[in-house]
Design a protein around this motif. Structure first.
Motif: not given
Length: 157
Positions: A58, A61, A85-87, A82, A65
């Motif tokens: 994280s 990012n 995995c994304k989302n 994120d 994140s």
């Protein structure tokens, strides 16, 4: 453990909860890049190595994140998104002696609002442990057939 789905366009406001925590001298905020090693080490020591790995991701990012809860400059909770995995929201956790104060919910909502601001309409909470908590906090629903989800074929010692 199944995944859960959350509608990001229908989230409760996090501000009142953060205000209550601030009155207790608990701060909820985005982690900063220079805090990566301290946060990741705390996650490993408080929870486990797998969560530390996801927390570490994280910090790659932009923006970071990961949200943290602090009291007197000490970490007492964290939540990431994120990272696996994304989302995906998670992992997240609060020091055992600080649970029940709303810290976990404030961290959850802070991350989900950031995900919404990033353009997502829905989020996935991966490999949920406390499904009742997520259902009550943000109206999350179980995604049928989602276990083991992305966490299949895990490495063993």
């Amino acid at each position: 453990m199944p995944d859960m789905l959350v509608k990001l366009y229908d989230l409760p406001d996090v501000s009142p909860l953060i205000d209550v925590l601030n009155r207790r001298s608990i701060v909820i905020r985005a982690a900063m890049p220079y805090e990566k090693h301290r946060v990741a080490e705390w996650v490993r020591n408080t929870f486990n190595e797998a969560w530390e790995s996801e927390c570490d991701v994280s910090f790659s990012n932009h923006p970071v994140s990961c949200y943290i809860a602090t009291e007197g400059g000490r970490i007492i909770g964290f939540a990431c998104y994120d990272s696996a995995c994304k989302n995906f929201f998670g992992p997240s956790g609060v020091s055992e002696n600080m649970r029940g104060l709303g810290i976990g919910k404030a961290l959850l909502l802070s991350c989900l609002h950031a995900m919404r601001a990033g353009g997502f309409a829905y989020a996935i909470i991966g490999a949920v442990g406390p499904a009742v908590f997520y259902s009550k906090a943000v109206g999350a629903i179980v995604i049928e057939g989602s276990s083991p989800g992305i966490y299949r074929d895990r490495l063993t010692d």
